[in-house]
Design a protein around this motif. Structure first.
Motif, short mmCIF file in Angstrom:
data_model
loop_
_atom_site.label_atom_id
_atom_site.label_comp_id
_atom_site.label_asym_id
_atom_site.label_seq_id
_atom_site.Cartn_x
_atom_site.Cartn_y
_atom_site.Cartn_z
N GLN A 57 0.84 -1.20 0.00
CA GLN A 57 0.00 0.00 0.00
C GLN A 57 0.87 1.25 0.00
OE1 GLN A 57 -3.62 0.35 0.00
NE2 GLN A 57 -2.79 2.31 -0.65
N THR A 58 0.57 2.16 -0.91
CA THR A 58 1.23 3.47 -0.94
C THR A 58 0.30 4.49 -0.31
OG1 THR A 58 2.43 2.92 -2.97
CG2 THR A 58 2.24 5.26 -2.41
N LEU A 59 0.88 5.37 0.49
CA LEU A 59 0.11 6.39 1.20
C LEU A 59 0.84 7.71 1.07
CD1 LEU A 59 -2.40 6.49 3.17
CD2 LEU A 59 -0.74 6.42 5.03
N TYR A 60 0.11 8.77 0.69
CA TYR A 60 0.69 10.11 0.60
C TYR A 60 0.16 10.97 1.73
CZ TYR A 60 2.30 8.86 -4.08
OH TYR A 60 2.91 8.25 -5.14
N LEU A 61 1.05 11.68 2.40
CA LEU A 61 0.69 12.55 3.51
C LEU A 61 1.27 13.93 3.25
CD1 LEU A 61 1.51 10.09 6.43
CD2 LEU A 61 -0.75 10.64 5.57
N GLY A 62 0.44 14.94 3.41
CA GLY A 62 0.89 16.32 3.21
C GLY A 62 0.70 17.13 4.47
N SER A 63 1.57 18.10 4.69
CA SER A 63 1.50 18.95 5.88
C SER A 63 1.42 20.41 5.47
CB SER A 63 2.72 18.73 6.78
OG SER A 63 3.85 19.38 6.24
N ASP A 64 0.87 21.24 6.38
CA ASP A 64 0.81 22.67 6.08
C ASP A 64 2.14 23.36 6.36
OD1 ASP A 64 0.88 22.65 8.80
OD2 ASP A 64 -0.85 23.96 9.09
N THR A 65 3.14 22.58 6.81
CA THR A 65 4.50 23.12 6.97
C THR A 65 5.39 22.72 5.80
OG1 THR A 65 4.98 21.22 8.40
CG2 THR A 65 4.39 23.28 9.48
N SER A 66 4.77 22.36 4.68
CA SER A 66 5.41 22.19 3.37
C SER A 66 6.00 20.80 3.13
CB SER A 66 6.53 23.24 3.16
OG SER A 66 6.00 24.53 3.26
N GLU A 67 5.81 19.84 4.03
CA GLU A 67 6.34 18.50 3.79
C GLU A 67 5.33 17.65 3.03
OE1 GLU A 67 8.45 20.18 7.24
OE2 GLU A 67 6.32 19.82 6.87
#
Length: 1363
Positions: A373-383
């Motif tokens: 399983q591939t999972l993408y995670l985004g943050s509001d601190t640009s990561e």
């Protein structure tokens, strides 16, 4: 203005730019397959539906080749969208209803309705929730029958279900929709403590009702998120819910195992399992996501880590606690500055080391069993992280994919594309299957976009595909309104922190440039021409550049590069060129002042013709091998037709025919046309061309040229009464639309253009209307002050032309004639059409510009859009902006990320220095001035001080508030003190503005006991400031060079706004009150006085109110201008009588008989006339701006429309115009019907009046967003809707009589308009057009009134802030 009759028209000029929801559907590709436009098994594009607070957008995304994102449709919701998901329905047979559906299709009315989905529609529908409390099933329908129906359609409601009380704001309780992967059941978190389960069934299209049963399950807590898990059994659905229990102050996961095997018997067993999340701290869990590739598994994401949870099978038959949850290892995600690369589960050094995850996305389920399983995670601190979860071991590993892309609440994988490596190129010696994921994401305070994440053998490759523009949050804006139309810009303070910028927003055609050529070879160029080697070629091969006394020839090489081939060309290089191009296939020509040169490109043969009797002033290609030349000799001028004799061994030219002219020719343009257009009698088989010649007289002459003669068929005098300058033609071209109608565009030396209709003068109707004219209905467009040059493609019938005066413009003729600005900011001195063979530019209209008088650039036009955004990066959070009009600069007050108080900085910005070049992205910031730590800017003002015999002294006044710490803690609730800071702008004396140096120089700084919230300039070198609740009047003492207090007045509450008109002053306080004062100047040493007049509350709300559902940060009033001056629709000119060839004249007469399409358009009122009939300026006539621009048909007292412009926190631009009271009555009556009509009422179940009255009762306002829905109906529905409004026909008739409209303009307004749907005339199916022989006066009046309303609504729809 009279406040007793304030009636307002309001609408969104730009919709919110923040995206809160996104889902994927297949409507566009389904429509293309229905039309047999696409036979691809794998779709090359997907449709995205965006939810933007109270607006639904559909955008089409093409995943190959370039990943373009284009807006298909946008529709207001009139409410707050909570969640949107896509559902694929399954349908039963509609055999018994096929006859009814077939009849609907035959009648052309096969559109969705409540409970009805058309037979050919996609099975994808939307499920949406909003603050209406309803669950809505929505589809999108493309209107067929037009030339581009895939781009034209609207959303329709199919079914609505009540799930909560209207207006219940459950956004804080994790309101969401979850759909089972097999589309059998839907879960909705409607209220705080329970979830509604909607069981779905097969349905019929003719009786659309996919809901079988609705169940309710209770939870003790606030629901934060939910999702359906992937299961191995078709008889079970598993819903996972994340919730917070206030009693225990803990986070829990609940899973509901829903048995579907016995649904036919009516019983639905549900087994529940709950568990408490194991948190090491009190961090909030914010996300729950199911894993498509791993059955019965999910991840929970908090501010520290992600946790993998698997759900076991039920252990017993009990309803509660029958399911066990297994928690596997957690994975901590470190920030980019702590860790780059891959990681597993390191221990956390500090809380600040973790990224705050804001969004999560997974690719579609793999078709291969046992896939990881591939999972993408985004943050509001640009990561941006990519996490891999192994299928069997449940181990997790993350990789930091990007560290410069802040992600908001929306992130989704659009598609996954697989590719196989070549065995010879692989390190392991065998082919490997790798993936490319297309990822779309939003950003709450900056641009979002589409990313491609490509797997490589040695890592991950990331590249941006396209961007999603987002200008929020908007805290302030200013408007720049220059003298010429179409060049208006809004500058908005946009974004936060490193994403902070100024956004320049303007309407027009965007340009993509290939960049600078990097040389100075083109200084002092006087002309540009392109040439194809053959007429069949798709791309141009040569570019000829003329200088004052020389000429160069450039050839297009590989990838569009230009090389100089002048020396071997055979052209007259020591002569300036008058005209150049392709003479015939494989032959180019050059016309210079002394003659003509032609070069055979295959043999190098040179053909020459010398003008022995005079000089050549203008020229044009007639057809292959023939040229029209304008010759000037001593005391006379001639039009010469020159032929290059093909096959001649001598390579000579010969004069075919010539004709004397009454004045020197200044411009020539030729085109092929049927000679019967002007009633010419010709021999069978004779063919010829029309030649339009502009002369110095000034005049326009039209000639018919055949093999052995020239015949003058028309003359148009250019000496128009009332024009201020001599209108000498400088360039001419003919535009032709697809239906065969034509326009002649004449560029003038004074910066104007005139557009004529090229009409059929042989028809009896035209003989009576225009006296047999060939050129008729002239309209004047003011573009600049420099002579207008025209550039158009080498086509027999171009529909568009690029126009260059001071700036660039484009004119297009596609049914209607439009002039739009081209958004290219550098100075362009020469331009020509040039289609490059470069793959990146070959699919768009191409041109060559000479920029800044020396640099050549290849550009392509990106096409017209509602608004174009240009980002001027600041690197800080902008909070206030000031347009320093005297300096043509902008001053921005911005803040950084300092602690405990952010540092404020004043940044001086020159927008003209903006550049896309790498490394100089902030060259537009020309000066900076730092304020004190903890000092915030609340007010900016430009203060001009008159000086005798000198230009005004300009000062910048800055009002600030100072935040100060108390002891060891920080008190940031409100500023305690403030300052008034006065600056001046110093600049070097460089001639070139781009090389000047600027400096912000401190002149005075006055400490204040309270913050300075507002500043306003006043009379006699005085300024007004608010110092907390005190208004102070300050004056400049020139002798002591300081500011002196002249008067003051204390109010009860802090003053936040000050404005003045003459000696009258108005203040606004924080408690929604307004006070009025009168200034009385003191004599001698006496102080001035501020005399209190009166106070009032809610003054504006007593006149009009309009709930927009957004936080409006700033409202500004646009300038008021004389009518038609600001319009790009042109000013109609009076036309003199036709001068026939025998010297007689025929007077022009007017008729109101049966109107054909071309005459119908000529009766169209001007923009100024429509404005005076429909709108009332906010500003009084005595405050109008004078203008020197020609406005023949505009009376001196008539003013243009004028807008109140507002910007909201989430990026909307709103406009408000004051309506004529009778127009308000018409639109208000129409609005009352539209808000309940199925085709126009608000989406998602809200009540229009309730939404617009949420903050206060709606008063005296017409909603333009709703009125615009009327224009999308066909004529029959428009008549039907208008007929439901009581007394509408009478109100329309009263308005027409009140404005005193002339008979022919009334005929125009009452005539059937052209519908915008598909670009075709929609006569509709109303009674009048179904049976025109029926003389029903009532129905005929209703039809005419409907047409009048259509014209009014269409005018209002096209309004912009600068019109």
């Amino acid at each position: 203005m009279n406040n007793d009759d304030v009636r307002v028209y309001g609408k969104h000029l730009q919709s919110p730019s923040v995206i809160h929801q996104a889902c994927i559907v297949d409507w566009t590709i389904h429509e293309q397959r229905q039309r047999e436009e696409s036979e691809l098994q794998e779709p090359v594009q997907v449709d995205l539906v965006f939810g933007k607070v109270f607006r639904a957008d559909e955008a089409g995304h093409e995943s190959r080749p370039a990943g373009l994102l284009s807006l298909v449709h946008e529709q207001p919701v009139f409410g707050t969208i909570k969640d949107v998901k896509a559902l694929r329905c399954t349908f039963e047979s509609d055999d018994e209803d096929d006859s009814t559906m077939g009849m609907d299709i035959d009648r052309g009315c096969d559109c969705p309705r409540l409970g009805y989905l058309p037979k050919g529609a996609s099975s994808n529908v939307l499920m949406a929730t909003s603050d209406s409390g309803l669950l809505s099933f929505v589809t999108f329908h493309f209107h067929r029958g037009g030339t581009n129906a895939v781009k034209c359609g609207q959303f329709y409601i199919l079914k609505e279900i009540e799930i909560a009380e209207p207006g219940f704001d459950y956004s804080q309780t994790g309101a969401s929709i979850a759909i089972d992967p097999t589309s059998r059941i839907v879960a909705i978190s409607a209220l705080q403590n329970h979830v509604k389960l909607v069981l779905l069934k097969n349905t019929r299209r003719s009786h659309f009702d996919p809901v079988e049963k609705i169940l309710k399950v209770d939870l003790k807590g606030t629901i934060l998120g939910m999702d359906f898990l992937t299961t191995d059994s078709v008889d079970t659905a598993i819903l996972a819910v994340l919730f917070y229990n206030k009693e225990t102050s803990r986070y829990h996961i609940a899973t509901f195992h829903i048995g579907l095997q016995s649904r036919a018997a009516g019983s639905i067993p549900i087994r529940v399992g709950t568990s408490q999340l194991r948190l090491s701290s009190s961090k909030s869990v914010i996300l729950l996501k199911a894993l498509p590739n791993i059955s019965c598994s999910l991840v929970c994401v908090d501010e520290e880590k992600i946790t993998l949870v698997t759900v076991d099978a039920p252990t017993h038959s009990g309803a509660f606690n029958a399911v066990k949850h297994t928690y596997h290892g957690s994975l901590h995600l470190l920030k980019r500055e702590i860790l780059g690369g891959t990681g597993t589960s390191p221990s956390a050094p500090t809380d600040e080391a973790y990224a705050l995850i804001s969004a999560c996305a997974t690719p579609p389920r793999s078709p291969y069993a046992g896939s990881d399983q591939t999972l993408y995670l985004g943050s509001d601190t640009s990561e941006l992280y990519r996490v891999n979860i192994q299928y069997l071991t449940y181990t997790m590993q993350f990789e930091l994919v990007s560290g410069d892309r802040p992600v908001g609440n929306v992130m989704q994988v659009l598609a996954r594309r697989q590719f196989t490596t070549e065995p010879l190129l692989s390190d392991v010696g065998q082919s490997i299957v790798l993936n490319t994921d297309y990822l779309i994401y939003s950003n709450d305070y900056g641009d979002g976009g589409v990313l491609a994440v490509r797997e490589e053998e040695d890592g991950i490759d990331l590249f941006a595909v396209t961007e999603l523009e987002n200008c929020s949050p908007v805290l302030d804006f200013c408007a720049r309104e220059p003298s010429f139309p179409g060049r208006d810009s809004l500058y908005v303070c946009s974004g936060m922190r490193n994403e902070g910028s100024l956004q320049r927003i303007r309407a027009g055609i965007s340009v993509e440039s290939s960049g600078s050529s990097g040389n100075q070879f083109f200084a002092s160029a006087t002309g540009l021409w392109s040439a194809k080697e053959s007429d069949e070629d798709a791309f141009d091969s040569y570019l000829l550049v003329s200088f004052i006394q020389s000429t160069k020839l450039m050839r297009s090489g590989e990838e569009g590069a230009l090389e100089d081939v002048s020396e071997s060309s055979g052209l007259s290089l020591d002569q300036a060129t008058v005209q150049a191009g392709r003479l015939r296939n494989h032959m180019i020509f050059q016309v210079h002042r002394s003659g003509v040169v032609a070069i055979d490109l295959t043999t190098g043969t040179r053909f020459v013709w010398n003008s022995d009797e005079g000089v050549l002033a203008s020229a044009c290609l007639i057809k292959d091998g023939f040229l029209a030349l304008g010759q000037i000799t001593s005391g006379s001028s001639r039009l010469i037709v020159l032929e290059q004799e093909q096959g001649s061994t001598a390579g000579s030219f010969k004069i075919v025919v010539s004709m004397p002219l009454r004045a020197e020719p200044t411009a020539i343009h030729c085109w092929t046309e049927d000679p019967q257009l002007v009633g010419l009698t010709i021999d069978a088989g004779d063919s010829g061309v029309f030649c339009c010649v502009g002369t110095l007289e000034p005049a326009i002459l039209v000639f018919y040229i055949n093999a052995n003669s020239i015949r003058e068929v028309y003359k148009e005098s250019m000496a128009q009464a009332g024009l201020e300058s001599v209108t000498i033609p400088h360039a001419i071209c003919l535009l032709r639309e697809s239906q065969g109608q034509s326009k002649v565009v004449v560029g003038l030396r004074d910066g104007n253009i005139i557009a004529y209709d090229w009409t059929d003068s042989s028809s009896p109707q035209q003989q009576s209307e225009f006296g047999g004219r060939c050129l008729s209905s002239p309209r004047l467009f003011k573009l600049g002050i420099l002579p207008v040059k025209l550039a158009f493609a080498d086509s027999h019938s171009p529909s568009g032309v690029l126009m260059l005066s001071d700036k660039l413009w484009q004119a297009r003729f596609d049914g209607t004639f439009e002039v739009q600005p081209v958004l290219f900011d550098n100075e362009v001195s020469q331009v020509c059409s040039f289609q490059s063979g470069d793959e990146e530019h070959s699919s768009k209209p191409g041109y060559v510009f000479i920029v800044d008088h020396h640099d050549i650039q290849l550009v392509t036009l990106e096409g017209s859009s509602k608004y174009s955004h240009q980002t001027l990066a600041l690197g800080r959070t902008p909070r206030r902006i000031l347009d320093i009009t005297s300096k043509k600069l902008l001053l921005v007050a911005s803040v950084g990320d300092g602690f405990p108080f952010a540092e404020s900085t004043l940044q001086l910005v020159d927008p003209d220095r903006f550049s896309h070049d790498a490394g100089i992205e902030k060259q537009h910031i020309v000066a900076e001035f730092s304020l004190r730590q903890g000092e915030a800017v609340f007010a900016l003002a430009e203060w001009k001080i008159p000086r005798p015999n000198k230009s005004d002294a300009v000062y910048i006044c800055v009002g600030t508030g100072l935040f100060s710490p108390t002891g060891s803690e920080v008190s940031a609730a409100a500023p305690k003190t403030g300052r008034l800071v006065v600056l001046s702008v110093k600049q070097s004396k460089k001639t070139d503005r781009r090389l000047r140096k600027f400096e912000l120089d401190l002149r005075w700084a006055m400490a204040m006991p309270a913050p300075v919230f507002a500043i306003s300039t006043f009379l006699d070198m005085r300024i007004l400031i608010s110092n907390g609740p005190v208004m102070k009047l300050l004056a400049l003492d020139l002798e002591r060079k300081t500011l002196v207090e002249k008067a003051s007045y204390r109010e009860r509450w802090p003053i936040v706004q000050i404005s003045s008109c003459g000696s009258t002053i108005c203040t606004g306080s924080r408690r929604e009150s307004m006070c009025f004062y009168e200034h009385q100047a003191g004599s001698g040493f006496e102080r001035d006085k501020l005399r209190f007049l009166r106070s009032c509350q809610h003054t504006l709300l007593e006149r009009f109110s309009f709930h927009v559902g957004e936080v409006v940060n700033r409202i500004r009033l646009a300038k008021v201008w004389p009518a038609d001056v600001r319009s790009l629709t042109g000013v109609p000119l009076s036309q003199r009588t036709r001068e026939d060839m025998d010297g007689s004249t025929t007077a022009s007469t007017t008729t109101t008989a049966a109107i054909v399409d071309d005459v119908f358009q000529r009766l169209r009122p001007s923009m100024g006339q429509m404005s005076s009939w429909i709108l009332v300026p906010w500003t009084s006539p005595e405050n109008q701006v004078t203008s020197t621009q020609p406005t023949q048909s505009t009376s001196p007292g008539r003013l243009s429309s004028q807008a109140l412009i507002a910007c909201s926190l989430i990026g909307s631009i709103l406009g408000f115009w004051r309506l004529n009271p009778q127009i308000y009555q018409i639109l208000s009556a129409l609005q009352s019907v539209l808000q309940t009509s199925y085709e126009c009422r608000p989406l998602l179940g809200n009540i229009h009046d309730r939404f617009r009255s949420l903050s206060s009762p709606g008063l005296n306002t017409v909603d333009g967003n709703l009125i615009n829905r009327f224009l999308r109906l066909d004529h029959a529905l428009q008549v039907e809707v208008a007929g439901k409004a009581v007394g509408l026909v009478r109100i329309v008739d009263d308005w027409l009589q009140q404005i005193g409209i002339d008979e022919q303009r009334r005929v125009y307004l009452e005539s059937l308009p052209k519908s915008s749907l598909g670009g075709e005339v929609t006569e509709g199916r109303c009674a009048v057009h179904r049976a025109p022989e029926r003389e029903d006066e009532k129905e005929e009046k209703l039809c005419r009134a409907t047409n009048v309303i259509w014209h009014v609504a269409s005018y209002l729809q096209d309004l912009d802030w600068h019109q």
